[in-house]
Design an enzyme around this catalytic site. Sequence first.
Site, PDB file in Angstrom:
ATOM      1  N   GLU A   1       0.814  -1.213   0.000  1.00  0.00           N
ATOM      2  CA  GLU A   1       0.000   0.000   0.000  1.00  0.00           C
ATOM      3  C   GLU A   1       0.848   1.264   0.000  1.00  0.00           C
ATOM      4  OE1 GLU A   1      -2.438  -0.375   3.590  1.00  0.00           O
ATOM      5  OE2 GLU A   1      -0.789  -1.577   4.349  1.00  0.00           O
TER       6      GLU A   1
ATOM      7  N   HIS B   1      12.696   7.059  18.847  1.00  0.00           N
ATOM      8  CA  HIS B   1      11.643   6.676  19.799  1.00  0.00           C
ATOM      9  C   HIS B   1      12.089   6.529  21.253  1.00  0.00           C
ATOM     10  CE1 HIS B   1       9.600   6.418  16.108  1.00  0.00           C
ATOM     11  NE2 HIS B   1       9.695   5.137  15.880  1.00  0.00           N
TER      12      HIS B   1
ATOM     13  N   CYS C   1       0.985   6.580  10.184  1.00  0.00           N
ATOM     14  CA  CYS C   1       2.242   5.880  10.474  1.00  0.00           C
ATOM     15  C   CYS C   1       1.999   4.654  11.343  1.00  0.00           C
ATOM     16  CB  CYS C   1       3.194   6.783  11.259  1.00  0.00           C
ATOM     17  SG  CYS C   1       3.875   8.094  10.311  1.00  0.00           S
TER      18      CYS C   1
END
Length: 349
Positions: free
Chosen positions: A80, A217, A339
């Site tokens: 995708e 992160h 995301c």
Amino acid sequence: MIGWNDVALLEPKYRREQIYRAWFDAGVKGIGDISTLPKDLREKFYALLWMPIKLEKLLDSKLDDTKRALLRLSDGEMVETVLMGRQSKKISPSAEKRYTICVSSQVGCPMKCVFCATGRAGFKRNLSMEEIVAQFRFWQEYLRENRKGEIGNVVFMGQGEPLLNYEAVKNAMNILIKFANLGHTKITLSTAGVVAGMEKMIDDPDFPPIRFALSLHSAIPDDRKKLIPSQPEDFFEFLIGWSKKYHIKFASRTHFVGLEYMFIGGINDSDRHLKALIKLASKLGRVRLNLIPYNSIDNDKSVKSADFEIIKSWQQTLMKSGFTTTVRLSQGSDIAAACGQLKNSYDNR
Ligand code: SAH
């Protein structure tokens, strides 16, 4: 399965380049339309795939100008790509709208980051250069047909880990720069931190000067390892040394090391995490931070983003510490296009 590039590679470079150029030409709908190619070649290529992807389903967000296309590949696999429209404040409302497209580099992903739906679904295979470029061509055609505007930016933040599909991703980026007239600073490659690929791009004379972003992160090694289990030993030491080389290789005003920081409430949003981030970022030379709220995946409501106030207050502290810091507003969450949500679902999450 033989792809057309296997045949195209038998041809001289200038012939292949005629085809690459034609890929982005609004007037060319198939290989048969490339009038600069001799007839025998047109026939030879005609049977092969001109467009290696087919639209399976297009999902349209009701929240914002985001669309997600589910694409069928020639071997039946699916992948995708996402189109995101946001009017830039810098240009006047009458100016043509610029879109950002998010492209995939693999079918699925082997990285197994705990917060990402793509990793949970497992890994199938790498995409070919043609399949990557075809995602751009798909949206280009879509925007042309709908008279909507142009692709302004390409981000490798779809399914997959681009640095694990190094050659195809590099070739695709070079083709977009050379034949689709996309500026190199309009392309961003995002990686979970694949050491071999990061080293390779520094040594590789053909690697284009695109924008680089690391999914960080957490700046505390043990905490990051829990989120990104693929993280090797001593990754932060490596990162500090690597960024020095990066700044030498890609020295320019427009270059910086991008750091993406996604907020999971109670996991990586404490003051301790903020201090660690400032300490690490200050060792990486020119950096730009992008703060991202966590998007829920698989309808799991137990894991949540940090409050937006916390993200905003981090932004202020980071800016005061001298780091350019933006907050990414998530788009397309109602159609599982944000995301971390890409897992080939047919409808929403
Ligand atoms: N494999 C590459 C590119 C794909 S992910 C990488 O890891 O960078 C693109 C970005 O979305 C990365 O920064 C990734 O960490 C982030 N992401 C993944 N899952 C997310 C989620 N559930 N919410 C918000 N961002 C997420």
